[in-house]
Each structure stands twice: as structure tokens, then as C-alpha cells.
Scaffold this active site. Structure first.
Site, mmCIF file in Angstrom:
data_model
loop_
_atom_site.group_PDB
_atom_site.id
_atom_site.type_symbol
_atom_site.label_atom_id
_atom_site.label_comp_id
_atom_site.label_asym_id
_atom_site.label_seq_id
_atom_site.Cartn_x
_atom_site.Cartn_y
_atom_site.Cartn_z
ATOM 1 N N ARG A 160 0.842 -1.196 0.000
ATOM 2 C CA ARG A 160 0.000 0.000 0.000
ATOM 3 C C ARG A 160 0.877 1.244 0.000
ATOM 4 N NH1 ARG A 160 -4.940 1.848 4.032
ATOM 5 N NH2 ARG A 160 -3.469 1.411 5.709
ATOM 6 N N ASP A 191 -5.057 1.943 13.305
ATOM 7 C CA ASP A 191 -4.078 2.705 12.534
ATOM 8 C C ASP A 191 -4.535 4.149 12.409
ATOM 9 O OD1 ASP A 191 -5.993 2.772 10.530
ATOM 10 O OD2 ASP A 191 -4.944 1.394 9.184
#
Length: 626
Positions: free
Chosen positions: A199, A497
Site C-alpha cells: 500500500r 491505525d
């Protein structure tokens, strides 16, 4: 400096010469021409946001007769599937479980840091998204450590193999105790089971270490795309593996089109066939849900699937509706994937991937995150694992071809949901065609009655403070829970996160500035049902939750952070939530304070950001220490 078109901070080019190779430097130089284009597009994004707030406008579907900006594709053609795609590659056809997490640890020597990759590739996950964005700390040179660890692992370097052998033994020891069996028979063979996915950071972020020839911070998307692909494409292809990216925070098809042009330019530079690099798109933004088919079309042969996350998407809805005093979210715990606007969002994604392109190709839908970790009391673990299984079963029934987990221990708990069904994926499953009516648009903003409580506010505040603190310590992925449950092993920690912080401060901002109504009495604070959530109440709860963190054990709040990054986190949370104008990104205030532990300096940087944004609509995204 090897290339005058880019400038690398301090001595990093030399100390990371294995990452900044001649090939990557040449590619960075080549793609640096996209840097001003990205910056201009991000300015357009903020201006579009500001205009919606000013004019009190909801997001709308695109004009069907218009062109997708930056492409030659008509919106109507995109919606009907009249665009060029590509079949899903073999190693992505079965992705029952994808794990997520960074490939590096903060302030850790190589053999310790690279363990993250070993856990991932030995986990039994069908794919692992190694995160360069929301879950990867950015202190010091962690983004480069992340790239180095991935390159060493993909090369099967001796240091990685040594670590993987040790990690395999540790993982089997855990699995025998928890599952009653080993999960790794041949550790070297197991390393090749999992498809590696990366990512990249979103278009809205800047890299902390590289500037272009004009002295402008290089867009992090360019840096991540180049470093990962150029350093690893040959070894991945030798193994017969696809080169796969997850693209985050895309808001519009024009942004997807820019990603498409960047990827194609890199493929051309490397002599790769167009469409070699494949991409999933994280549908994390409300505006993207209004343009799903257009995003598919804009990415063309690179596109492979969508992922439905939770935290980021809720934050985007909150931000897009910050101007509407009647749009107020409930407690975060109530906003599950079956809640109002979340249910409708997920439904649009599954319809979009099951609309064929002109060659009959369908795309994948990867379900959302399972944040639970099986660590806690026997009772707590049992309850949480039951909840996790039910969540996975629901997504499988709804049409997902797999889901995400935030910890390797969850892989073999979740995997049987799809394994027992037997089919590789749910490509082409029949759903009604996507609609573009006012009713469809309203469904994406559907609120449902749910609690809004003082305890809910405490949880929002506590986790926001902890997350900001973890971020400053270099842990953008952290196991957290509200302070009131620190000594309660029946309540498990969740892997959180960056999106964790974003949505919590956004909801708190909503509650204050829209005068949210509390839905039940709270004896501890004296708040009554029907009272509004006031700034005074927020500040009272903020102080109380902050004090709990100051006296918490080192296990929950590192002692070394209590007079360094924790006070800065408090200052950022308080400023963001109380600021009259809704700021676009919590991460901006955190980023400008990376590697800073002085509260006075933090206050100056925060004030500078707010003055700049309110004065000119410009975000400060560069590294202030470069």
C-alpha cells in the site's frame, strides 16, 4: 547528488544505497514531472471541499454525458462497463484472507524489524498488504526501512531467511497452544504461499526525505510507487508473482486517472507491458462511492478490485457533512458495516465489482478489516472471536471474496469461513445494477437512531489521545483500547491505525460544533439525557482521560512518552476538536510534529498550520525539519 532533478535529505542516499539505486533514482527523476500535477490536484480537492462547506452542498453523482476529467472516457461508458479492463491474475483469484501491517518497526535493528515480514509471509494469509501509509510509522527513516525489509524478503536474503526460521518456530509454538496444531509444516515453502501487496501513501501526503528540482516536497505516492516497483519487480516476476498495489484515499475518478498515468509511465520507463502492475483501490472516501465505475474505468487494465474499510470511510462521511448541523454520528461502536450509510456503501461496492467491462471481466471485492487480536482472558477472547467470525460470515454471504485481518494470529481463525465454501472467489455474482438516483445518493448518508453517550465520548477521547501518542513514537499501527479497560482482560485490544485517530476527532468535532444531544443519563459526570455535548464537557473529559493515561502502566502508555509525545497528542486533539473550522486531516497536525518532543514547538507548528489553512486554504504537508 546522483540526479539533479531530485534532492534527498542528509546522507540518506548513501546510507540507503540499496534502496536508492541508480535505477530507482532514474525512475524518481522520470516521475518527478508528476509532482506539480499531484499538488495542483490536491489543491483542487481542498477547494472542492471548501466550496461544498461554504455552499452547504452534498456530494453528487457525475453528469453521465461528461468526460472523466483527465481521461477520454465518458461517464456513461464507465457506468455501463464500456471500457478496457483485464482479467484478475492467477495469484489474486483466491484471496480469502489478506493480512495488513507494516514491514518495519520503529527504532529497531534489522533482525528485529524484519520479523514483521516473516510473520506476514508465514501466516498462511493468501495475501499480505505491507503498509506504507496508515499503519507505517514515519519517524526518522522508517519509510525507507519498510522498503529495505521488503526488498530483502523478496530477494530471500540470508538475514531474512535466518529470521524467518526462528519466527516459524515461535508461530508454531503459539498455534499449538491456541489452535491445538501447527500452522507451518515447511517454513521455506510457506514463504511462497502469500501474495505480496504494497500500500503506497495517498496523493495527499508528502515524502519526508525527497524534494523535486524546484525544492518542493515530493509526493509520497511517487516515492512509494517507484521504490517498491523498481526495487522488486524483477524478483517478483522471476517467482511468477504479480506486482500488486493498494491505492488509498482516492476521492475521484480524475485522481484514479492520475494514478493510472503514473503507473503507465513507470511501466513504460521499465519496459513493462501496460497493465503489468495491478491495483486494488481502498474505497475510503465518500466521494469515491459516487464514482465507483468511473474509478474502475480510469484505472483500466491496472484495476483488480475494491476493498471496503470502515474507519477511514466513516471519517470521510463525517468530513463531507461537517457543514450540515443535522448530520451527527452516534457512538463509534454503533457504526458497524450494517449501519445506515455503511450498509449502502458496501452494497454499491459489490454491485460495482460485479459489473463486467467490455471484455466480460469482473473485479474483486475484498471485505473490511477485522481488528481483533486473540490476546486476553479466555472469556474475552471467546467473545471477540465469535464476533470476528460472525463479521466474516456476514461479508462472505454478502458477496465478498475475502477479508482483511490486522494480525497474523487471526488468519487461521478467519480463513475457514471461505475455505469451507470451497470456491476461489465470488467474481460475477449477480446483483442489481448500480443506480444513480437521488434516493441512491441519500442512502449513502443514511443515519439511524443509535446511542450518543458520555462513555462513548470518553472512548473517543482516550483512543484519540493514545493514537496520537503512538504515532509520535513511530507506531502508526498500535494495539489500543480505552483507558477504563486497561486492567480488564475481558476487553481485548484492537489493532488501530491512522484512521482510528481521524474518525475519533472528527466525531468529537461534530458533537461539539453541532451541539449533539446525549441520549442517556451519566451519573459520573452529571450529564442528563437531552443535554448537549458542550466544549466545557469535552475539556473536562479530556483532562480526566489524559490523567488516566499519565498514571497507566508502561504496558499501556510508554513511560518515556508521558512528558514528550503524549502532551503533544493532547494539544493536537484539543486544538483539532475545538477549532471552529473543521480541519481536513488529523494526520497533518501529527506529521508536522514527527520527531518533535517539545510542547512549545508543537504549539508553534500547530498554530502555523491553522493560520495557513484558514488564511489560504493550503495544507502544510512537507517535513518542517527538511
Amino acid at each position: 547528488m546522483s540526479n539533479p532533478k531530485i534532492h534527498i535529505r542528509e546522507n540518506l542516499e548513501k546510507s540507503y544505497s540499496d534502496i536508492f539505486t541508480n535505477e530507482t533514482l532514474a525512475a524518481l527523476s522520470k516521475l518527478s514531472s508528476f509532482n506539480p500535477i499531484i499538488k495542483e490536484l490536491m489543491d483542487v480537492r481542498i477547494q472542492r471541499r471548501n466550496n461544498r462547506i461554504k455552499n452547504k452542498q452534498r456530494i453528487k453523482f457525475l453528469d453521465p454525458d461528461s468526460l472523466i476529467e483527465g481521461t477520454t472516457i465518458l461517464v456513461n461508458d464507465a457506468r455501463s462497463g464500456n471500457f478496457e479492463g483485464k482479467p484478475v491474475p492467477d495469484d489474486l483469484l483466491r484471496q480469502w484472507v489478506q493480512g495488513t501491517g507494516p514491514a518495519a518497526k520503529p527504532n529497531a535493528p534489522l533482525k528485529n524489524s524484519i520479523r514483521n515480514v516473516a510473520y506476514a509471509l508465514l501466516s498462511g494469509a493468501d495475501g499480505w498488504m505491507f503498509d506504507g501509509e496508515d499503519a507505517l510509522g514515519q519517524i526518522n527513516s522508517m519509510s525507507l526501512d519498510n522498503q529495505r525489509n521488503l526488498k530483502l524478503a523478496i530477494q530471500r536474503s540470508p538475514v531474512f531467511l535466518e529470521v524467518a526460521h526462528t519466527v516459524a518456530q515461535e508461530m508454531n509454538k503459539w498455534s499449538i497452544g491456541f489452535l491445538g496444531r501447527t500452522i507451518i509444516e515447511d517454513w521455506e515453502k510457506q514463504l511462497d504461499f502469500t501474495t505480496i501487496i504494497f500500500r503506497a501513501r495517498g496523493l495527499h501526503l508528502d515524502d519526508r526525505h525527497i524534494k523535486d528540482e524546484m525544492g518542493s516536497a515530493m509526493a509520497a505516492s511517487i516515492v512509494d510507487l517507484v521504490l517498491y516497483v523498481v526495487n522488486n519487480y524483477e524478483n517478483l516476476q522471476k517467482k511468477g508473482s504479480s506486482i500488486v498495489l493498494y491505492l488509498p484515499k482516492i476521492q475521484t475518478a480524475s485522481e484514479a486517472g492520475l494514478w493510472n498515468r503514473m503507473i503507465s509511465a513507470l511501466e513504460d520507463h521499465l519496459g513493462l507491458e501496460d497493465g503489468t502492475v495491478r491495483v486494488y483501490v481502498l474505497v475510503e472516501q465518500l466521494e469515491a462511492t459516487f464514482q465507483l465505475m468511473e474509478i474502475r474505468a480510469a484505472l483500466g487494465k491496472h484495476f483488480v478490485g475494491f476493498n471496503t474499510g470502515r474507519w477511514d470511510y466513516i471519517n470521510s462521511v463525517s468530513d463531507a457533512m461537517c457543514w450540515d448541523r443535522n448530520f451527527v454520528n452516534p457512538n463509534i461502536e454503533s457504526i458497524t458495516m450494517t449501519y445506515g450509510y455503511m450498509r449502502n456503501y458496501e452494497d454499491r461496492v459489490r454491485r460495482a465489482v460485479n459489473t463486467p467491462d467490455r471484455s466480460g471481466n469482473f473485479a474483486l471485492w475484498q471485505g473490511g478489516m477485522e481488528p481483533n487480536i486473540p490476546v486476553g482472558s479466555e472469556h474475552g477472547v471467546a467473545i471477540s472471536m465469535d464476533k470476528a467470525l460472525k463479521g466474516g460470515e456476514r461479508e462472505q454471504l454478502e458477496g465478498a471474496s475475502g477479508k482483511w485481518v490486522a494480525h497474523w494470529k487471526m488468519v487461521h481463525i478467519i480463513r475457514p469461513i471461505w475455505e469451507k465454501k470451497g470456491f476461489q472467489n465470488q467474481l460475477g455474482r449477480k446483483f442489481p445494477a448500480l443506480g444513480y438516483s437521488l434516493e441512491d445518493a441519500d442512502g449513502l448518508l443514511e443515519l439511524e437512531e443509535a446511542p450518543r453517550t458520555v462513555d462513548g465520548a470518553r472512548n473517543l477521547i482516550s483512543v484519540a489521545l493514545q493514537y496520537g501518542n503512538a504515532f509520535g513514537q513511530g507506531m502508526q499501527a498500535a494495539a489500543l483500547k480505552p483507558a477504563d479497560f486497561f486492567n480488564n482482560d475481558n476487553v481485548l485490544y484492537l489493532m488501530e491505525d491512522m484512521a482510528t485517530g481521524e474518525i475519533r476527532v472528527s466525531i468529537l468535532w461534530e458533537w461539539i460544533h453541532k451541539k449533539a444531544v446525549i441520549t442517556c443519563d451519566d451519573q459520573g459526570s452529571g450529564v442528563r439525557k437531552g443535554d448537549t455535548f458542550s466544549p466545557d464537557l469535552f475539556e473536562k473529559l479530556l483532562e480526566e482521560e489524559y490523567e488516566k493515561l499519565l498514571i497507566a502502566s508502561d504496558r499501556d502508555v510508554h513511560d518515556g512518552s508521558k512528558d514528550t509525545t503524549l502532551p503533544i497528542s493532547k494539544e493536537i486533539v484539543k486544538t483539532f476538536v475545538l477549532n471552529k473550522e473543521k480541519l481536513p486531516w488529523f494526520i497533518d497536525l501529527l506529521n508536522i510534529n514527527l520527531n518533535n518532543v517539545e510542547i512549545d514547538e508543537a504549539r508553534k507548528r500547530i498554530a502555523k498550520y491553522i493560520l495557513e489553512f484558514i488564511g489560504s486554504g493550503k495544507r502544510i504537508t512537507e517535513n518542517l525539519d527538511f
